[in-house]
Design a protein around this motif. Structure first.
Motif, short mmCIF file in Angstrom:
data_model
loop_
_atom_site.label_atom_id
_atom_site.label_comp_id
_atom_site.label_asym_id
_atom_site.label_seq_id
_atom_site.Cartn_x
_atom_site.Cartn_y
_atom_site.Cartn_z
N PHE A 31 28.79 55.43 35.48
CA PHE A 31 30.16 54.91 35.58
C PHE A 31 30.17 53.38 35.53
N ALA A 32 29.26 52.74 36.24
CA ALA A 32 29.21 51.28 36.31
C ALA A 32 28.90 50.68 34.94
N CYS A 33 28.01 51.30 34.20
CA CYS A 33 27.70 50.80 32.86
C CYS A 33 28.93 50.90 31.96
N ALA A 34 29.67 52.00 32.09
CA ALA A 34 30.89 52.17 31.30
C ALA A 34 31.92 51.10 31.66
N VAL A 35 32.10 50.85 32.95
CA VAL A 35 33.05 49.84 33.39
C VAL A 35 32.65 48.45 32.88
N SER A 36 31.36 48.15 32.98
CA SER A 36 30.89 46.84 32.53
C SER A 36 31.14 46.65 31.04
N GLY A 37 30.83 47.66 30.25
CA GLY A 37 31.05 47.56 28.81
C GLY A 37 32.53 47.46 28.46
N ILE A 38 33.36 48.24 29.15
CA ILE A 38 34.80 48.23 28.87
C ILE A 38 35.43 46.89 29.21
N THR A 39 35.01 46.26 30.31
CA THR A 39 35.59 44.97 30.68
C THR A 39 35.28 43.91 29.63
N VAL A 40 34.08 43.96 29.05
CA VAL A 40 33.75 43.01 27.99
C VAL A 40 34.63 43.24 26.77
N LEU A 41 34.83 44.51 26.41
CA LEU A 41 35.69 44.83 25.27
C LEU A 41 37.13 44.37 25.51
N ILE A 42 37.62 44.59 26.73
CA ILE A 42 38.98 44.16 27.07
C ILE A 42 39.09 42.64 26.95
N ALA A 43 38.11 41.94 27.53
CA ALA A 43 38.13 40.48 27.50
C ALA A 43 38.04 39.95 26.07
N LEU A 60 33.22 34.34 28.19
CA LEU A 60 34.36 35.11 28.70
C LEU A 60 34.50 34.95 30.21
N GLY A 61 33.45 34.45 30.85
CA GLY A 61 33.42 34.37 32.31
C GLY A 61 33.97 33.08 32.86
N ALA A 62 34.73 32.35 32.05
CA ALA A 62 35.33 31.11 32.53
C ALA A 62 36.77 31.05 32.04
N GLY A 63 37.61 30.41 32.83
CA GLY A 63 38.99 30.25 32.42
C GLY A 63 39.93 31.24 33.10
N LYS A 64 41.12 31.36 32.54
CA LYS A 64 42.20 32.14 33.13
C LYS A 64 41.84 33.61 33.32
N TYR A 65 41.09 34.17 32.37
CA TYR A 65 40.82 35.60 32.39
C TYR A 65 39.39 35.92 32.84
N GLU A 66 38.79 35.00 33.57
CA GLU A 66 37.40 35.21 33.97
C GLU A 66 37.22 36.44 34.86
N PHE A 67 38.28 36.81 35.59
CA PHE A 67 38.16 37.95 36.52
C PHE A 67 37.83 39.25 35.80
N ILE A 68 38.22 39.36 34.53
CA ILE A 68 37.98 40.61 33.79
C ILE A 68 36.48 40.85 33.65
N VAL A 69 35.78 39.84 33.12
CA VAL A 69 34.33 39.97 32.94
C VAL A 69 33.61 39.96 34.28
N ASP A 70 34.13 39.20 35.23
CA ASP A 70 33.49 39.17 36.56
C ASP A 70 33.44 40.57 37.17
N ILE A 71 34.50 41.34 36.99
CA ILE A 71 34.51 42.72 37.49
C ILE A 71 33.35 43.50 36.88
N GLY A 72 33.16 43.34 35.57
CA GLY A 72 32.07 44.03 34.89
C GLY A 72 30.71 43.56 35.34
N ILE A 73 30.56 42.26 35.55
CA ILE A 73 29.28 41.71 35.98
C ILE A 73 28.91 42.22 37.37
N TYR A 74 29.87 42.18 38.29
CA TYR A 74 29.59 42.63 39.65
C TYR A 74 29.33 44.14 39.69
N THR A 75 30.04 44.87 38.86
CA THR A 75 29.81 46.32 38.80
C THR A 75 28.42 46.63 38.26
#
Length: 220
Positions: A31-43, A60-75
């Motif tokens: 599940f975590a791998c799927a979430v990580s991959g999906i967040t990158v695609l979304i970003a 992708l991990g900087a700026g206004k939308y950094e939280f999207i990739v951060d979720i994937g990285i932490y997951t």
């Protein structure tokens, strides 16, 4: 007296291995791998002026939308730690396996720090910038961990051992190239390396899920 000892030994063995926990953690890794991959695609689609071929995931991990990739990285970080917990729970023997599971936990920590330090994509130069050192540490451990765990994995299945050795070799051959790539294509190449990292923990997750299911069948 002897029957009591047998019952105690059986209870002890059961307490040492919890199939439901193993299966649950194994599927969490998937599940975590799927979430990580999906967040990158979304970003990739959400972040303006982003080119997924030339721009790295770090961008992708900087700026206004950094939280999207951060979720994937932490997951993804938690997935490596979950895999380390599985490897400790089902210890397949030897110092190599022990080093490998510690390496998995450290990989989880390194990935977390890469996300938490926020030193990528924003030209951060304040304080001590450790991003490059974290990348080197990640690179070395990704090469070592699958090779260290291959021998233990062979106890469950020869195929797992071969896959882990293959992952180690593929990483050793592929990862150094990233450091010399032109910036026009390093984004897509970094995504390729991420897939190798996914392959490591997904292979181990499959190993542990299969092990746990076999243990359940033995009880029946």
């Amino acid at each position: 007296m002897e029957k009591t000892a047998v019952r105690d030994a059986s209870a002890h063995q059961e307490s040492q291995s919890q199939p439901n926990l193993i299966i649950g953690l194994g599927w969490y890794v998937v599940f975590a791998c799927a979430v990580s991959g999906i967040t990158v695609l979304i970003a990739d689609f959400v972040v303006p002026n982003h080119d997924w071929i030339s721009d790295t995931i770090s961008d992708l991990g900087a700026g206004k939308y950094e939280f999207i990739v951060d979720i994937g990285i932490y997951t993804l970080s938690s997935a490596f730690i979950a895999t380390a917990l599985l490897a400790a729970h089902i210890h397949l023997g030897g110092w190599r396996w022990s080093l490998g599971l510690v390496g998995l936990a450290l990989l989880g920590l390194v990935i977390f720090l890469i996300g938490a330090r926020n030193e990528y994509g924003d030209n951060d130069s304040d304080g001590v910038v450790i991003h490059i050192y974290l990348v080197y540490a990640l690179g070395l451990m990704m090469a070592a961990v699958p090779a260290l765990m291959a021998k233990g994995a062979k106890r469950v299945g020869v195929a797992y051992s071969r896959i882990l050795v293959g992952i180690s070799i593929l990483w050793i051959v592929s990862a150094p190239i990233f450091l010399f790539l032109p910036t026009k294509i390093d984004g897509i190449y970094e995504r390729y390396l991420a897939l190798i990292a996914f392959a490591l923990i997904l292979t181990l997750a499959r190993l542990f899920i299969g092990y746990a299911r076999g243990h359940v069948l033995e009880r029946r």
